[in-house]
Design an enzyme around this catalytic site. Structure first.
Site, PDB file in Angstrom:
ATOM      1  N   ASP A 283       0.914  -1.121  -0.061  1.00 38.73           N
ATOM      2  CA  ASP A 283      -0.032  -0.033   0.101  1.00 38.73           C
ATOM      3  C   ASP A 283       0.936   1.076  -0.114  1.00 38.73           C
TER       4      ASP A 283
ATOM      5  N   LEU B 299      -0.251   4.226   0.980  1.00 37.57           N
ATOM      6  CA  LEU B 299      -0.713   4.970   2.385  1.00 37.57           C
ATOM      7  C   LEU B 299      -1.021   6.358   1.731  1.00 37.57           C
TER       8      LEU B 299
ATOM      9  N   ILE C  29       1.672   1.068  -6.790  1.00 31.75           N
ATOM     10  CA  ILE C  29       1.170   0.142  -7.704  1.00 31.75           C
ATOM     11  C   ILE C  29       1.916   0.791  -9.112  1.00 31.75           C
TER      12      ILE C  29
ATOM     13  N   LEU D   2      -6.784  -4.585  -4.659  1.00 27.48           N
ATOM     14  CA  LEU D   2      -7.854  -3.573  -4.176  1.00 27.48           C
ATOM     15  C   LEU D   2      -7.235  -2.056  -4.486  1.00 27.48           C
ATOM     16  N   ALA D   3      -6.108  -1.780  -4.373  1.00 24.50           N
ATOM     17  CA  ALA D   3      -5.318  -0.361  -4.510  1.00 24.50           C
ATOM     18  C   ALA D   3      -6.126   0.372  -5.417  1.00 24.50           C
TER      19      ALA D   3
ATOM     20  N   SER E 238     -10.726   5.741  -4.945  1.00 25.79           N
ATOM     21  CA  SER E 238     -11.892   5.101  -5.017  1.00 25.79           C
ATOM     22  C   SER E 238     -13.191   6.217  -4.654  1.00 25.79           C
TER      23      SER E 238
ATOM     24  N   THR F 270     -16.099  -2.871  -9.146  1.00 30.02           N
ATOM     25  CA  THR F 270     -17.248  -2.050  -8.806  1.00 30.02           C
ATOM     26  C   THR F 270     -18.415  -2.187  -9.738  1.00 30.02           C
ATOM     27  N   ASP F 271     -19.831  -2.133  -9.109  1.00 30.07           N
ATOM     28  CA  ASP F 271     -20.831  -2.081 -10.034  1.00 30.07           C
ATOM     29  C   ASP F 271     -20.884  -0.917 -11.032  1.00 30.07           C
ATOM     30  N   GLU F 272     -20.200   0.150 -10.490  1.00 31.06           N
ATOM     31  CA  GLU F 272     -20.330   1.303 -11.306  1.00 31.06           C
ATOM     32  C   GLU F 272     -19.852   1.207 -12.771  1.00 31.06           C
TER      33      GLU F 272
ATOM     34  N   TYR G 184     -14.024   8.194 -12.260  1.00 35.84           N
ATOM     35  CA  TYR G 184     -13.927   6.998 -11.526  1.00 35.84           C
ATOM     36  C   TYR G 184     -14.297   5.699 -11.990  1.00 35.84           C
TER      37      TYR G 184
ATOM     38  N   LYS H 290     -12.238   2.539 -13.522  1.00 37.60           N
ATOM     39  CA  LYS H 290     -12.545   1.027 -13.053  1.00 37.60           C
ATOM     40  C   LYS H 290     -12.722   0.171 -14.232  1.00 37.60           C
TER      41      LYS H 290
ATOM     42  N   ARG I 262     -28.721   3.391  -3.907  1.00 37.91           N
ATOM     43  CA  ARG I 262     -27.633   2.668  -3.644  1.00 37.91           C
ATOM     44  C   ARG I 262     -27.765   1.338  -3.258  1.00 37.91           C
TER      45      ARG I 262
HETATM   46  P1  NAD Z   1      -9.928   3.145  -0.113  1.00 42.10           P
HETATM   47  O1  NAD Z   1      -9.980   4.507  -0.816  1.00 42.10           O
HETATM   48  O2  NAD Z   1     -10.688   2.990   1.241  1.00 42.10           O
HETATM   49  O3  NAD Z   1      -8.732   2.484  -0.078  1.00 42.10           O
HETATM   50  C1  NAD Z   1      -7.906   2.422  -1.160  1.00 42.10           C
HETATM   51  C2  NAD Z   1      -6.286   2.005  -0.720  1.00 42.10           C
HETATM   52  O4  NAD Z   1      -5.492   1.827  -1.913  1.00 42.10           O
HETATM   53  C3  NAD Z   1      -5.666   3.052   0.429  1.00 42.10           C
HETATM   54  O5  NAD Z   1      -5.047   2.033   1.446  1.00 42.10           O
HETATM   55  C4  NAD Z   1      -4.571   3.548  -0.476  1.00 42.10           C
HETATM   56  O6  NAD Z   1      -3.432   4.045   0.284  1.00 42.10           O
HETATM   57  C5  NAD Z   1      -4.221   2.743  -1.666  1.00 42.10           C
HETATM   58  N1  NAD Z   1      -3.557   3.209  -2.759  1.00 42.10           N
HETATM   59  C6  NAD Z   1      -3.997   4.129  -3.447  1.00 42.10           C
HETATM   60  N2  NAD Z   1      -3.194   4.372  -4.630  1.00 42.10           N
HETATM   61  C7  NAD Z   1      -2.585   3.370  -4.165  1.00 42.10           C
HETATM   62  C8  NAD Z   1      -1.184   3.271  -5.194  1.00 42.10           C
HETATM   63  N3  NAD Z   1      -0.722   3.909  -6.301  1.00 42.10           N
HETATM   64  N4  NAD Z   1      -0.321   2.107  -4.559  1.00 42.10           N
HETATM   65  C9  NAD Z   1      -0.615   1.308  -3.645  1.00 42.10           C
HETATM   66  N5  NAD Z   1      -1.758   1.501  -2.981  1.00 42.10           N
HETATM   67  C10 NAD Z   1      -2.552   2.535  -3.171  1.00 42.10           C
HETATM   68  O7  NAD Z   1     -10.858   2.167  -0.791  1.00 42.10           O
HETATM   69  P2  NAD Z   1     -11.958   0.952  -0.565  1.00 42.10           P
HETATM   70  O8  NAD Z   1     -13.063   1.815  -0.586  1.00 42.10           O
HETATM   71  O9  NAD Z   1     -11.425   0.175   0.227  1.00 42.10           O
HETATM   72  O10 NAD Z   1     -12.024   0.255  -2.147  1.00 42.10           O
HETATM   73  C11 NAD Z   1     -10.968  -0.817  -2.481  1.00 42.10           C
HETATM   74  C12 NAD Z   1     -11.328  -1.418  -3.512  1.00 42.10           C
HETATM   75  O11 NAD Z   1     -12.757  -1.941  -3.770  1.00 42.10           O
HETATM   76  C13 NAD Z   1     -11.042  -0.383  -4.819  1.00 42.10           C
HETATM   77  O12 NAD Z   1     -10.417  -0.794  -5.996  1.00 42.10           O
HETATM   78  C14 NAD Z   1     -12.698  -0.022  -5.130  1.00 42.10           C
HETATM   79  O13 NAD Z   1     -12.817   0.521  -6.580  1.00 42.10           O
HETATM   80  C15 NAD Z   1     -13.304  -1.299  -4.989  1.00 42.10           C
HETATM   81  N6  NAD Z   1     -14.636  -1.161  -4.432  1.00 42.10           N
HETATM   82  C16 NAD Z   1     -15.084  -0.188  -3.448  1.00 42.10           C
HETATM   83  C17 NAD Z   1     -16.510  -0.198  -3.118  1.00 42.10           C
HETATM   84  C18 NAD Z   1     -16.824   0.732  -1.928  1.00 42.10           C
HETATM   85  O14 NAD Z   1     -18.178   0.875  -1.743  1.00 42.10           O
HETATM   86  N7  NAD Z   1     -15.883   1.572  -1.132  1.00 42.10           N
HETATM   87  C19 NAD Z   1     -17.156  -1.049  -3.674  1.00 42.10           C
HETATM   88  C20 NAD Z   1     -16.834  -1.790  -4.732  1.00 42.10           C
HETATM   89  C21 NAD Z   1     -15.562  -1.983  -5.160  1.00 42.10           C
HETATM   90  O1  DAU Z   2     -21.258   1.356  -5.848  1.00 44.55           O
HETATM   91  C1  DAU Z   2     -20.048   0.905  -5.703  1.00 44.55           C
HETATM   92  C2  DAU Z   2     -19.069   2.353  -5.491  1.00 44.55           C
HETATM   93  O2  DAU Z   2     -19.748   2.742  -4.239  1.00 44.55           O
HETATM   94  C3  DAU Z   2     -17.581   2.255  -5.138  1.00 44.55           C
HETATM   95  O3  DAU Z   2     -17.086   1.621  -6.368  1.00 44.55           O
HETATM   96  C4  DAU Z   2     -17.177   3.399  -4.962  1.00 44.55           C
HETATM   97  O4  DAU Z   2     -15.618   3.077  -4.641  1.00 44.55           O
HETATM   98  C5  DAU Z   2     -17.694   4.006  -3.602  1.00 44.55           C
HETATM   99  O5  DAU Z   2     -17.192   5.375  -3.364  1.00 44.55           O
HETATM  100  C6  DAU Z   2     -19.136   4.099  -3.819  1.00 44.55           C
HETATM  101  O6  DAU Z   2     -19.607   5.034  -4.701  1.00 44.55           O
HETATM  102  P1  DAU Z   2     -20.910   6.210  -4.538  1.00 44.55           P
HETATM  103  O7  DAU Z   2     -20.701   7.448  -5.305  1.00 44.55           O
HETATM  104  O8  DAU Z   2     -22.031   5.589  -4.650  1.00 44.55           O
HETATM  105  O9  DAU Z   2     -20.448   6.448  -3.044  1.00 44.55           O
HETATM  106  P2  DAU Z   2     -20.699   7.685  -2.060  1.00 44.55           P
HETATM  107  O10 DAU Z   2     -20.798   7.466  -0.546  1.00 44.55           O
HETATM  108  O11 DAU Z   2     -19.781   8.660  -2.372  1.00 44.55           O
HETATM  109  O12 DAU Z   2     -22.280   8.260  -2.286  1.00 44.55           O
HETATM  110  C7  DAU Z   2     -23.461   7.355  -2.232  1.00 44.55           C
HETATM  111  C8  DAU Z   2     -24.629   8.174  -2.733  1.00 44.55           C
HETATM  112  O13 DAU Z   2     -24.807   9.345  -1.526  1.00 44.55           O
HETATM  113  C9  DAU Z   2     -24.396   8.573  -3.941  1.00 44.55           C
HETATM  114  O14 DAU Z   2     -25.762   8.763  -4.601  1.00 44.55           O
HETATM  115  C10 DAU Z   2     -23.970  10.489  -3.843  1.00 44.55           C
HETATM  116  C11 DAU Z   2     -24.826  10.765  -2.363  1.00 44.55           C
HETATM  117  N1  DAU Z   2     -23.732  11.551  -1.359  1.00 44.55           N
HETATM  118  C12 DAU Z   2     -22.715  11.265  -1.439  1.00 44.55           C
HETATM  119  C13 DAU Z   2     -22.011  12.155  -0.474  1.00 44.55           C
HETATM  120  C14 DAU Z   2     -20.631  11.690  -0.042  1.00 44.55           C
HETATM  121  C15 DAU Z   2     -24.741  12.572  -0.971  1.00 44.55           C
HETATM  122  O15 DAU Z   2     -25.758  12.537  -1.171  1.00 44.55           O
HETATM  123  N2  DAU Z   2     -24.173  13.585  -0.116  1.00 44.55           N
HETATM  124  C16 DAU Z   2     -22.433  13.002   0.428  1.00 44.55           C
HETATM  125  O16 DAU Z   2     -22.014  14.134   1.105  1.00 44.55           O
END
Ligand code: NAD
Ligand code: DAU
Length: 352
Positions: free
Chosen positions: A37, A39, A64, A85-86, A89, A133-135, A158, A162, A222
């Site tokens: 990572d 960080l 990475i 996973l890095a 996001s 991601t589903d996005e 984003y 992905k 969502r």
């Molecule tokens: P996050 O932002 O919490 O964590 C990302 C991590 O990647 C961090 O620890 C960061 O330091 C590390 N990182 C970033 N750039 C890097 C680099 N260049 N080299 C090495 N490490 C690096 O993300 P998350 O929410 O835990 O998501 C993890 C994965 O899952 C992502 O690929 C994201 O697209 C996917 N995902 C997230 C969600 C969600 O709801 N959060 C849903 C579906 C998929």
């Molecule tokens: O669907 C999977 C994805 O979900 C992941 O791939 C992404 O990494 C993750 O960030 C997440 O994306 P979203 O954009 O859906 O998540 P977020 O929490 O940013 O927003 C969720 C919903 O809430 C979205 O419709 C935007 C809205 N929102 C978000 C924030 C931060 C608000 O209304 N107010 C806010 O302040």
């Protein structure tokens, strides 16, 4: 020690990555788990305090996107498998600055694929599991669900980054025979999530009596899954999924943003001993996110039927655990928000 597998988990210090690392380290003492990572603001080694001294856990600080960092990690630990996973996001950050998303999510993924190919050659028995991601599927109307066969239609920087990384992972499979698997998951929630995403941001603002910024009319939908269940789905797909396949991950749990925020407000009125209705008064409708996808919803039938995976708890249970964790871990929140967090928000909302 003769490790059964030596798994490079990229992004292991982040939200989902740290839950996955914890699961693997505790459940598989015969696997070496190498957390790789950079960080960034989203990575925090304190997330893994409880496993940092385990014999089967190693942390490597690396990027990475760096050829030498990645090559060195593969060679030093003779990596047998990757769970990737890095990433950058957060959708709002990708709208503010897309280049970093291309660099990390696209270039970083290709760099990692390239290193894995160089290290493994044509040897059997390796897995490159890409966490996506589903996005990538775009946005749904009122009806229907995303299936693995749904055409990709990414609409934010984003999701475009992905989707591009998914295409490269598949291209390495088709062109070079790379043994890949992809999982596409819906929105995660749970402990250790950086308070920029909807649920931890709202919890943070409720605690501090600050406005709760709901984008647009709050009607976007969502599909929420507890992060521990996502980690168990990754574990299942990594071990039992078929090479070359994608698996959707989700819990059939759709909420409009406004209903979710109101539900959270009520739950936290009770937890914080506030009069019923107090927290709801903090809700503030703000300018919508540019290009805001209307609805995401996952059909996880393939994962459920083929690999027998199921979510372990209801959303109500998971949300309560999440709120309790944040209330008990305010020090963690203060630590992760101590850098340029406030400056980020001042900038983010300056035109809202
Ligand atoms: P996050 O932002 O919490 O964590 C990302 C991590 O990647 C961090 O620890 C960061 O330091 C590390 N990182 C970033 N750039 C890097 C680099 N260049 N080299 C090495 N490490 C690096 O993300 P998350 O929410 O835990 O998501 C993890 C994965 O899952 C992502 O690929 C994201 O697209 C996917 N995902 C997230 C969600 C969600 O709801 N959060 C849903 C579906 C998929
Ligand atoms: O669907 C999977 C994805 O979900 C992941 O791939 C992404 O990494 C993750 O960030 C997440 O994306 P979203 O954009 O859906 O998540 P977020 O929490 O940013 O927003 C969720 C919903 O809430 C979205 O419709 C935007 C809205 N929102 C978000 C924030 C931060 C608000 O209304 N107010 C806010 O302040």
């Amino acid at each position: 020690m003769d490790w059964k597998k030596k798994i490079l988990v990229t992004g292991g210090a982040g939200f989902i990555g740290s839950h996955l690392v914890r699961l693997l380290v505790n459940k598989y003492p015969d696997y070496l788990v190498v957390n790789f990572d950079k960080l960034t603001y989203a990575g925090n080694l304190n997330n893994l305090d409880d496993v940092k001294d385990h014999k089967n856990y190693v942390f490597v600080k690396g990027d990475i996107c760096s050829n030498s960092d990645v090559k060195e990690a593969f060679e030093s630990y003779d990596i047998s498998d990757v769970i990737h996973l890095a990433a950058e996001s957060h959708v709002d950050r990708s709208i503010e600055g897309p280049i970093e998303f291309v660099m990390t999510n696209v270039v970083g993924t290709v760099n990692l694929l390239h290193a894995a190919r160089n290290h493994w050659g044509k040897e059997d028995g390796h897995i490159f599991h890409h966490v996506s991601t589903d996005e990538v599927y775009g946005s749904l109307g009122a009806e229907g669900l995303f299936e693995e066969t749904t055409a990709y239609d990414p609409r934010s920087p984003y999701s475009a980054s992905k989707a591009s990384s998914d295409h490269f992972v598949n291209a390495f499979h088709h062109t070079y025979g790379m043994p890949i698997k992809i999982s596409n998951c819906s929105n995660n929630y749970g402990s250790h999530q950086f308070p920029e995403k909807l649920i931890p941001l709202m919890i943070h603002n409720i605690v501090h009596n600050k406005a709760l910024p709901v984008y647009g009319k709050g009607e976007n939908i969502r599909d929420w899954l507890w992060v521990v269940d996502h980690a168990s789905a990754i574990e299942t797909i990594f071990h039992e999924g078929r090479i070359g396949e994608s698996y959707n991950v989700g819990g059939l749990n759709e909420w409009t943003n406004i209903d979710l925020v109101r539900f959270l407000c009520k739950m936290m009125d009770e937890k914080l001993d506030r009069e019923p209705g107090t927290n709801e008064k903090l809700i503030s409708f703000v300018t919508d996110r540019a290009g805001h996808d209307l609805r995401y919803a996952i059909d996880a039938t393939k994962l459920e039927e083929e690999l027998k995976w199921r979510p372990s708890i209801t959303f109500e249970e998971g949300l309560e655990k999440t709120v309790d964790w944040y209330l008990a871990n305010q020090e963690w929140v203060e630590q992760v928000t101590s850098g340029d967090y406030q400056a980020y928000y001042d900038n983010m909302y300056s035109d809202r």
